[in-house]
Each structure stands twice: as structure tokens, then as C-alpha cells.
Write a protein that holds these residues in place. Structure first.
Motif, PDB file in Angstrom:
ATOM      1  N   GLY A 119       5.452  -4.758  -1.027  1.00  0.00           N
ATOM      2  CA  GLY A 119       5.824  -5.828  -1.888  1.00  0.00           C
ATOM      3  C   GLY A 119       6.936  -5.028  -2.834  1.00  0.00           C
ATOM      4  N   ASP A 120       7.327  -5.831  -3.782  1.00  0.00           N
ATOM      5  CA  ASP A 120       7.961  -5.261  -4.912  1.00  0.00           C
ATOM      6  C   ASP A 120       7.432  -4.329  -5.788  1.00  0.00           C
ATOM      7  N   SER A 121       6.017  -4.368  -5.851  1.00  0.00           N
ATOM      8  CA  SER A 121       5.470  -3.308  -6.936  1.00  0.00           C
ATOM      9  C   SER A 121       4.187  -2.484  -6.155  1.00  0.00           C
ATOM     10  N   ARG A 122       4.221  -2.235  -4.796  1.00  0.00           N
ATOM     11  CA  ARG A 122       3.299  -1.496  -4.202  1.00  0.00           C
ATOM     12  C   ARG A 122       3.970  -1.258  -2.969  1.00  0.00           C
ATOM     13  N   ASP A 123       3.512   0.034  -2.443  1.00  0.00           N
ATOM     14  CA  ASP A 123       4.051   0.726  -1.284  1.00  0.00           C
ATOM     15  C   ASP A 123       2.825   1.822  -0.805  1.00  0.00           C
ATOM     16  N   LEU A 124       2.843   2.187   0.694  1.00  0.00           N
ATOM     17  CA  LEU A 124       2.193   2.985   1.352  1.00  0.00           C
ATOM     18  C   LEU A 124       2.559   3.793   2.070  1.00  0.00           C
ATOM     19  N   THR A 125       2.341   5.162   1.982  1.00  0.00           N
ATOM     20  CA  THR A 125       3.173   6.089   3.008  1.00  0.00           C
ATOM     21  C   THR A 125       2.170   6.880   3.508  1.00  0.00           C
ATOM     22  N   VAL A 126       2.143   6.837   4.770  1.00  0.00           N
ATOM     23  CA  VAL A 126       1.085   7.781   5.512  1.00  0.00           C
ATOM     24  C   VAL A 126       2.250   8.957   6.574  1.00  0.00           C
ATOM     25  N   THR A 127       1.409  10.063   6.489  1.00  0.00           N
ATOM     26  CA  THR A 127       2.138  11.138   7.048  1.00  0.00           C
ATOM     27  C   THR A 127       1.218  12.009   7.857  1.00  0.00           C
TER      28      THR A 127
END
Length: 730
Positions: free
Chosen positions: A246-254
Motif C-alpha cells: 500500500g501507500d504506507s506499508r511494505d514488506l521485503t523478504v530476502t
């Protein structure tokens, strides 16, 4: 707004010229102009207005409008510069002859030889074109199609953020594709049959590839991978994948995979709210170092609450003592998870904090260390109506708990303290400054699981202070000098009740507490007796911009109450001398030295700090020497040198260093070296980290990291900031 113009009847076959040799015509209503009466003037509606500016404008017999010479066409935020533009009213299209320069807002630039476009510029064909996005990424194509005002299709395309010119015709990297589609709404680039070249050599083929354009801050997709090699985990790669939620949240998986040594999944979650934000970092691992699965979680956040309150939290968890070091996630050897609520203004401070501790040190037992600590502080400042000066009321609460219930080693403590203090300053003759202060403090301590102390301990402690300062100031043509001798007389009762000292376990003596009521950092111990805090400071200000300041002082006591046993610098009737020196140079360089020594000039502690910060260098270095101290859990001489900093060698090279060297043992404790090379289109980052320390849990290891970042995809800042090739311009 365009200027009014004469109707076609007065233009004639050869056209006419307006102000400064330019003619302004609304090409979107050219047909209306042709039919207008000889005396009429027509103004285009602003909502659909298109403007043409040229040295010469002709109307041909078949009704075409031809503009030549310094031609500029404007439609909305789009501007076209060309050698010639022909408007055909029958087809509603523009025929444009080059050289053509099309700018759209501040982020898009098109250079072309020729084009055929609709009057609103949303449809058409552009030939032999080059597109530059956000002054970073350029796409060269044999043909460009504009579709629906949203899509730009480029055929036989080469994409790169590297500068290409006659002196350097081969870019460092480029992507060649059969077709590229730029979605201006989603701000995405779609490549068909893409080939990735490095220095002209194909290294990868991708049938389909999607990348964000430079103007997009956040987009779901893969991020730049990095390579890592360690003695413990072998050679591996990290491939981060970013997910926009969304415009105010994110997730990064590595995913982190190495040569059959570890299988790790790292993650980072971020979310912003109207009144705060949170961030969670963590990882799950299965490796050859330990048999059990491993994990860690670090989370932090803050929120603004009603009534000017602020909520902060910090969570730190790990599965075992060495996981953070093995994977270079953190160098912390004590974890603290905290929840804090606070409010501060010019008259009031309220702080409530709850902290959970976990030690990762092999020398500490978490069963007998306080694991849960709570603190409450409430401070109110006010001005007494009759006494003058400033008064302050402070209420403190504290409690800590251990996991163990054994006698003495499992001691738990709660304490509540209330203090009322007052201070007033006067200015006497000859510039002498007088101050007086008083404080009354009441403490109640409850002790659990320790038979050596009473269950409840209450005591009342008054303080009195008298202070004299006499600043001497001299301002000359060559320099300014300020000398200020200070003497404080502090009184509190000699006797006091013995309370557990769990908070004031490490004492320091420096410029920050030379002139204070107590040298103990917490309320579980209070300094007592009649004593004098004396000192003098001298500061020299030079007109050229440098300054030198020194402070010398010590503490004199009427009686030795043995409150500081084990701390030689504070113990006895006379403390050690404290000497501090600070030198500031006009080139942002500073030296700071702090020394503790006795009457025989035997040094017990010394610290020298060097800092240098400017456009190219940011370096800090410390030299430390300390005698052994049983009270401070130091059984040998500490003699260390640390260096940390960055050096921007030139526009392209950046070096970083972080070294801690044990001079006493003649070996390094840890070292980290980094080297970064940046061009206009890529950044190469290489680092080496060596940990020399060893214990039953930790083995010396060496880590290597390598990462490449390509400019031009995703938001990399406003415009080009990296160095350009000599003789080249984008």
C-alpha cells in the motif's frame, strides 16, 4: 495567456510576425480561424488550449498550417521544440520535422528526428528517438509509438543510465530488448526479449523483464542482490524481493543461500501511520553452526498520543547468543526490549518505561541478572512566589526483578523517591556570581529475596549548596579569553542507611558531574558528607576561527566515608584531578582529551578523541588507557586504539574503515574495511570484516560482502548525482 492575433484574412499567404518576431496561434482551433470574419479575433479555451510559437507561420491552399523556424508547441505540461511543424486540419495530426526535443514535465525528455502526433500528443509515431527519464535512464529506439496518452512503445531499444559518447561508445552496462513498453501511469518499464550486457558482453537473457522507472519510489519486485562470504557460512547470495502492500506499508523478504551451510530467510516490514510508524526486522535460519533452528526479531516504533504524549517501543529477541554476530545483524551483547510513554514541555517531564533485558555475554547469568526493570519519572518546574529562583519537584519510581528466587543472588527491589529542590542566582560586585540551592529527598526501598537487608528501608536526605563563580573576560585584537574559577560547597548528612546498589554499579568522573550534588548515576545511592567541588576553566577564542578550552578540578571532602571504595579516582578525602582539554580548528577538526591523575601525576584514566569532518572526510579516533579495577570488572590494563570513518577520495572512490586495536595485547579486536566505486550508472560496494576475539562461544571469523547497485531504476534521488565520464554528457 497567449496574445490576441489577427484573423486569417489579414495573415495572407506569407503569414505575419508578432512581438519579437514570433507568432502565437491556437492550433487546436485552426479550422475556426480559417472561417472567421475579417474583423474577428478568436481566443482558444484554456481547458483545451494548445499553443504554437514560430518565426514564420503559413497557411497553404489545402488548409494546412505550416510553422518553421524556432518552432515550439505547448500542450499542458508538454513542450515540443522542432525545426518544422505541419498541422493538418483534415486528419487532426501534427507532422514534426527535426531535430525534435520533447519535454514532459520535469521527468521526461525525448530527442528524435521526426514524428507524427495527434494534437493532444496522446497518439502517434516518433522515429529515431532517445528517451531520457528523470535525467538518469536513457532509452534509444528506432521507433516509438504513443498509445492512449499512457503507453510509450519503443522498438529495437537499448536502455542504460551510463553516459555514451564518441570517447566512450560502449556503456558499462546496458539492456537490449526487442520492445520496451513504458506505462506512464504505473511508472513501469516492460522489456521483451531482453539481453543484459556488461562492457558490451552479453551476460544474461531474460524473455520478460519488468523494472520501475526512475520516478517511482516504491514498486513490487526484486532488488539488487548482494554476495557474502564468511568463514562460518561459506559463499552465499542474498536476493531481496520488495512487496508494496500500500501507500504506507511494505514488506521485503530476502532469501540468503550459501554453499550448503545455511538456508536463511530475512524480512523487513514497515508501516507508517498518521501519528507514527513501525519497523520490524528479523530472520529465520537453518545452518551447520548449531543443530537447532535460529531466528532473531528486532522491532521498533513510535506513536503520537492525545495530550501531547508519545509512545515508543523497542523489541529485541534472538534464539541464541551468537546468532547476531554470526550473520552480522548486530554487535549487541545485551538485548533490551522497552516500552516508553513520555511527555515533555518547558515546565514538565513525564516518562514511564518498562525494559526487559537479556545478556548474550558468556560471563553473565541471566538467572541472576535483572531481567525486568521499570522506571517512572515525573518532574515539575515552577517559580516560588516569595523565595524567587526556580523550584522543582521530582517523583521517581523504580523496580527490578530477577528470574532467580535464591537468597541474595535473586534479590528484587522496588523504590519510590520524592525530591523538592530550589535554586536561586545572584550577581554580586565585580561580576561575581553567587548561587544557593537546597534539596530535600525522601526514599522508600523494599527488598525481596535478600536476608542481608531489611524488607523495608526508608530515609530522608537533605542537601545544601553554596556556589561562587567569578568569570574573567578579556577581548583583544588577537584573541578573546574567558577564565572562570568555580567553587561549590555541598552538604548532606554523613550517615545514611545501607541500601542495595544494583543500578549505580559503574561510576564515572568527568566534566558532566564535577559540579553536581552526587556522583552516583541512580537513586539507589546518594553521595554524603561535607565536600567542596572546585575547578577552573579557561577558553581562548581566536579570530581565525579556532578555540582552545581547558577544565581542571577535583573534589575535597571533610571526612572519608568510604562511599567510593574500589573507585580510586573518587575515593578518599581528595579525588583525583580531572583535566579536560578541547581544541577546535576552523577546518572542522577537533581534539578532546580527558585525564584523571593523582597528586603524584600518576594517571589512572586517559581518553583522547580526534574528529575531522568536512565534505570529503568524516573520521573519528579514540585512544583509551585505564588501570585495572575490580569494582569496574577490569582485571587488566585497558589500552586500546579505535578508528572509524569515511574518506571520499574523489568523485568515484569512497573508503570506510572501522578498527579496534588492543595495544596491550598487540593485536586487533575487530576490523572492517570498505571500498565503494561509483560511476554515473552503477555503484560497486566491497567490504571485509574481521573479528579477532575468541571465546568458548565465539570463533574468529572473516566476512566478505559485495554488492552492485544500478542507477536509473526506481527512485535514486533527484537528478544525476554521480560523477560523469570526462568529455561525456547525457
Amino acid at each position: 495567456m497567449p496574445l490576441p492575433f489577427a484573423p486569417p484574412g489579414k495573415l495572407g499567404r506569407r503569414g505575419t510576425r508578432c512581438i519579437r518576431g514570433q507568432t502565437t496561434i491556437a492550433i487546436g482551433i485552426a479550422a475556426a480561424l480559417l472561417a472567421a470574419p475579417a474583423t474577428a479575433q478568436v481566443q482558444a479555451p484554456e481547458s483545451t488550449f494548445s499553443t504554437l510559437i514560430a518565426d514564420r507561420v503559413d497557411i497553404t491552399e489545402d488548409g494546412k498550417l505550416v510553422a518553421t523556424g524556432n518552432v515550439e508547441a505547448l500542450y499542458g505540461d508538454t513542450r515540443i521544440k522542432a525545426g518544422r511543424i505541419i498541422y493538418d486540419d483534415d486528419t487532426g495530426n501534427l507532422q514534426i520535422e527535426g531535430p525534435i526535443v520533447i519535454t514532459q514535465g520535469e521527468n521526461a525528455l525525448v530527442l528524435a528526428d521526426s514524428a507524427e502526433l495527434s494534437t493532444d500528443l496522446t497518439e502517434g509515431l516518433i522515429r529515431s528517438a532517445r528517451v531520457v527519464l528523470d535525467q538518469q535512464l536513457q532509452l534509444a529506439a528506432t521507433e516509438i509509438n504513443r498509445v492512449s496518452g499512457r503507453y510509450t512503445q519503443l522498438y529495437k531499444t537499448t536502455a542504460s543510465s551510463c553516459e555514451v559518447c564518441a570517447a566512450h561508445p560502449v556503456p558499462l552496462w546496458q539492456i537490449r530488448a526487442r520492445r520496451v513498453v513504458h506505462d506512464e501511469v504505473e511508472r513501469q518499464l516492460y522489456f521483451d526479449d531482453a539481453i543484459f550486457d556488461v562492457v558490451g558482453v552479453p551476460v544474461a537473457y531474460l524473455p520478460r523483464l519488468r523494472l520501475p522507472d526512475p520516478t517511482l519510489d516504491r514498486a513490487t519486485g526484486f532488488l539488487t542482490p548482494s554476495l557474502r562470504s564468511t568463514d562460518e557460512l561459506g559463499f552465499g547470495a542474498k536476493i531481496p524481493y520488495f512487496i508494496k502492500l500500500g501507500d504506507s506499508r511494505d514488506l521485503t523478504v530476502t532469501p540468503y543461500l550459501s554453499t550448503n551451510r545455511t538456508r536463511t530467510l530475512e524480512y523487513r516490514y514497515r508501516e507508517a501511520y498518521r501519528g507514527g510508524d513501525i519497523e520490524v526486522n528479523g530472520a529465520f535460519s537453518k545452518d551447520d553452526i548449531v543443530d537447532d533452528p535460529r531466528a532473531y526479531l528486532f522491532a521498533e516504533g513510535e506513536f503520537r498520543l492525545p495530550r501531547n504524549l508519545k509512545l515508543e517501543f523497542d523489541v529485541e529477541l534472538t534464539s541464541d547468543d551468537t546468532y547476531l554476530l554470526d550473520y552480522d545483524y548486530s554487535d549487541k551483547d545485551r538485548l533490551d526490549s522497552a516500552l516508553t510513554i513520555s511527555r515533555a514541555d518547558r515546565r514538565q517531564l513525564v516518562v514511564a518505561e518498562l525494559i526487559a533485558y537479556e545478556s548474550l555475554r558468556s560471563s553473565e547469568d541471566n538467572e541472576t541478572q535483572p531481567f525486568l526493570v521499570g522506571d517512572l519519572t515525573w518532574i515539575e518546574k515552577f517559580q516560588p512566589r516569595f523565595l524567587g529562583g526556580i523550584a522543582r519537584f521530582e517523583l521517581d519510581g523504580h523496580g527490578h526483578q530477577r528470574n532467580s528466587n535464591k537468597d541474595v543472588v535473586g534479590r528484587d527491589v522496588t523504590r519510590i523517591s520524592g525530591a523538592l529542590d530550589w535554586r536561586r542566582d545572584w550577581k554580586g560586585p565585580w561580576g561575581v556570581l553567587f548561587s544557593t540551592a537546597a534539596q530535600a529527598q525522601m526514599d522508600h526501598t523494599s527488598v525481596y529475596n535478600d536476608s542481608t537487608y531489611p524488607d523495608d528501608i526508608s530515609e530522608f536526605t537533605p542537601y545544601g549548596l553554596a556556589e561562587v563563580r567569578w568569570p574573567w573576560i578579556k577581548q583583544g585584537a588577537r584573541a578573546g579569553h574567558v577564565i572562570e574559577p568555580v567553587m561549590q560547597m555541598v552538604w548532606s548528612p554523613d550517615d545514611g542507611k545501607d541500601t542495595p546498589r544494583d543500578e549505580s554499579t559503574q561510576l564515572e568522573f568527568d566534566e558532566g558531574n564535577l559540579f553536581s550534588l552526587s556522583r552516583f548515576p541512580a537513586g539507589d545511592a546518594l553521595e554524603r558528607g561535607l565536600r567542596a567541588n572546585i575547578g577552573v576553566s579557561w577558553t581562548r577564542y581566536d579570530p581565525t576561527g579556532w578555540s582552545l578550552g581547558t577544565t581542571v578540578g577535583r573534589i575535597l571532602r571533610e571526612r572519608d566515608l568510604h562511599q567510593f571504595a574500589g573507585y580510586e579516582s573518587l575515593d578518599g578525602l581528595r579525588s583525583d584531578w580531572l583535566a579536560g582539554v578541547q581544541l577546535r580548528l576552523p577546518n572542522a577538526m577537533s581534539f578532546t582529551n580527558r585525564t584523571l591523575f593523582d597528586d603524584a601525576f600518576d594517571v589512572t584514566k586517559n581518553e583522547l578523541r580526534f574528529d575531522w569532518e568536512n565534505e570529503w572526510i568524516d573520521i573519528g579516533s579514540s585512544y583509551i588507557w585505564m588501570e585495572p579495577s575490580v569494582a569496574e570488572d577490569r582485571d587488566a590494563v585497558t589500552h586500546e586504539l579505535t578508528v572509524d570513518g569515511d574518506w571520499q577520495v574523489n568523485d568515484r572512490w569512497l573508503t570506510t574503515v572501522d578498527v579496534r586495536y588492543d595495544i596491550e595485547l598487540n593485536r586487533s579486536a575487530s576490523a572492517r574495511f570498505g571500498l565503494e566505486y561509483s560511476t554515473e550508472c552503477a555503484t560497486f560496494d566491497f567490504s571485509i570484516r574481521r573479528r579477532f576475539t575468541s571465546s568458548a562461544q565465539i570463533r574468529p571469523t572473516t566476512d566478505y560482502n559485495f554488492e552492485i547497485k544500478l542507477a536509473g531504476f526506481g527512485d535514486t534521488g533527484s537528478g544525476r548525482q554521480r560523477p560523469s565520464r570526462p568529455g561525456c554528457r547525457l
